[in-house]
Enzyme design. Structure first.
Site, PDB file in Angstrom:
ATOM      1  CE1 TYR A 127      -4.068  -1.822  -0.133  1.00  0.00           C
ATOM      2  CE2 TYR A 127      -2.946  -3.272   1.409  1.00  0.00           C
ATOM      3  CZ  TYR A 127      -3.985  -3.025   0.523  1.00  0.00           C
ATOM      4  OH  TYR A 127      -4.930  -3.992   0.297  1.00  0.00           O
ATOM      5  CG  PHE A 419     -10.879  -1.609   9.787  1.00  0.00           C
ATOM      6  CD1 PHE A 419     -10.754  -1.078   8.517  1.00  0.00           C
ATOM      7  CD2 PHE A 419      -9.927  -1.266  10.746  1.00  0.00           C
ATOM      8  CE1 PHE A 419      -9.717  -0.204   8.203  1.00  0.00           C
ATOM      9  CE2 PHE A 419      -8.900  -0.387  10.443  1.00  0.00           C
ATOM     10  CZ  PHE A 419      -8.784   0.138   9.164  1.00  0.00           C
TER      11      PHE A 419
END
Length: 419
Positions: A127, A419
């Protein structure tokens, strides 16, 4: 990317089943889903924030975001795009699918007024190229209880509080409010929605997510207020040589006060027959090891990056948090190939740490990439350390020292939730 590939948001509930099968394939969860699971997920997935890549009508890549509130230093809650469920089927890698969906989401997040995006990275190298940087870390320990040198005759708090087992109904009633109190005092924490509590307390169970009811224990202060909660499971091994050997795995431990945190850990350490406690993910500077008579009994099982952050609106994000170091001014030039955070900005703070940030044309004190500014943003990283790594450029002597003093926080930020 290929003429036959269609990257889009989900247009109908019929898409959800195909999308879920692609997600399960990408995460090696197995290709079969029950009709019940598809129906349940269709109710909670926001199709306008859910993307898929379709090859001749079949989903081969997935991407989803959720609105979350992220606590920043000082206690403010910042709107964030919480990115999750990113997968690309092994048959369709290296075609730019993740990059295409990420670019669409980051642009949409900025348009929605979300100054930052956050995610939990499955792999470290992925990322950074999208402008994300690791903003929080986690640790987890295995505690060798017999070596911990703690009083196993612990009889409960001595501060007027008490520790009690709690039924699920009480957890569902008091847990959300307690977590909001904890979130507000924990930079890096995010809010938990109703679905999170339904899953964690067994109200919403699907075949691919088996649920075992844990023990729940709450700490109440002297006034009766619930200030802490722990959920844990146990695993009993055979008793070698007729000696007990029970392992405890902590699913969550949240505490709104230091007294609650100490009481819950001491409760777990005093459980009969328990020889090992697996703490689960904790803050990297958690107090647990120092609660032990012998901190070496807490063996570090992992210490790693956890929540990654991407700045999308630098003035909004930097103005939202508070800073240390007294009145100061710092001019930052932010490099961002994707353009969302690029520019030159003046960050000014007053004696109480309240800040304002706005674009400026004045010469920069520091030049930093958007990804490295994300590492600094919640207070976990040091600008001086980044300078030593040649990851920022200092144009004014002492500017890295100033940035370090401003951004660092007394405790390291922590995101308690996957999450």
């Amino acid at each position: 990317m290929g003429a036959d590939l269609d990257v889009r948001t989900l247009s109908a509930s019929d898409d959800v089943g195909d999308w879920l099968r692609a997600l399960h394939t990408g995460f090696h969860l197995g290709p079969t889903l029950t009709a019940e699971e598809i129906e349940v997920r269709a109710q909670v997935v926001d199709r306008t924030r859910t993307q898929g890549a379709f090859d001749r009508g079949r989903c081969v890549a997935t991407f989803r975001s959720m609105p979350r509130r992220l606590t920043v230093p000082g206690g403010a809650a910042l709107n964030a795009s919480a990115i999750t469920n990113v997968s690309v089927s092994a048959t369709h890698r290296r075609r730019g699918l993740a990059g295409t969906m990420m670019a669409a989401e980051l642009s949409a997040a900025r348009d929605r007024g979300e100054p930052v995006a956050i995610l939990v990275a499955a792999e470290y190298p992925i990322y950074g190229r999208f402008g994300f940087g690791p903003a929080t870390w986690v640790a987890n320990w295995e505690v060798d209880v017999p070596r911990a040198a703690v009083d196993r005759r612990y009889a409960g708090p001595s501060d007027g509080g008490r520790v009690d087992f709690a039924p699920l109904a009480e957890v569902r009633e008091t847990g959300p409010g307690l977590h909001e109190r904890v979130r507000a005092r924990t930079p890096g924490a995010i809010d938990r929605d109703r679905v999170w509590w339904q899953i964690q307390t067994g109200e919403r169970v699907v075949a691919s997510r088996p649920w075992t009811e844990p023990f729940h224990v709450v700490y109440r202060d002297a006034s009766g207020r619930v200030d802490g909660l722990v959920a844990y499971t146990t695993q009993e091994e055979h008793w070698p040589n007729k000696l007990p050997k029970v392992e405890v795995s902590v699913r969550q431990l949240i505490a709104a006060t230091p007294a609650a945190e100490r009481a819950l850990w001491r409760f777990l350490l005093s459980l009969d027959w328990v020889t090992l406690i697996r703490t689960g993910y904790r803050a990297p500077d958690d107090v647990l090891p120092l609660l032990l008579g012998d901190p070496r009994a807490a063996r570090t099982e992992a210490l790693a990056d956890f929540m990654w952050l991407r700045l999308l609106d630098v003035p909004a994000a930097l103005s939202a948090r508070t800073y240390a170091g007294g009145p100061a001014a710092l001019r930052l030039e932010v490099l961002d190939p994707q353009g969302h955070a690029a520019g030159r900005f003046l960050l000014e703070t007053d004696a109480s740490g309240v800040a304002s940030c706005a674009p400026t044309t004045a010469p920069a004190d520091l030049t930093v990439t958007a990804a490295d500014l994300a590492c600094l943003y919640l207070g976990d990283e040091s600008a001086v350390r980044l300078a030593a790594l040649d990851r920022l450029t200092e144009h004014r002597p002492g500017a890295a020292d100033t940035a370090t003093a401003l951004f660092r926080t007394p405790r390291r930020p922590w995101c308690p939730d996957i999450f």
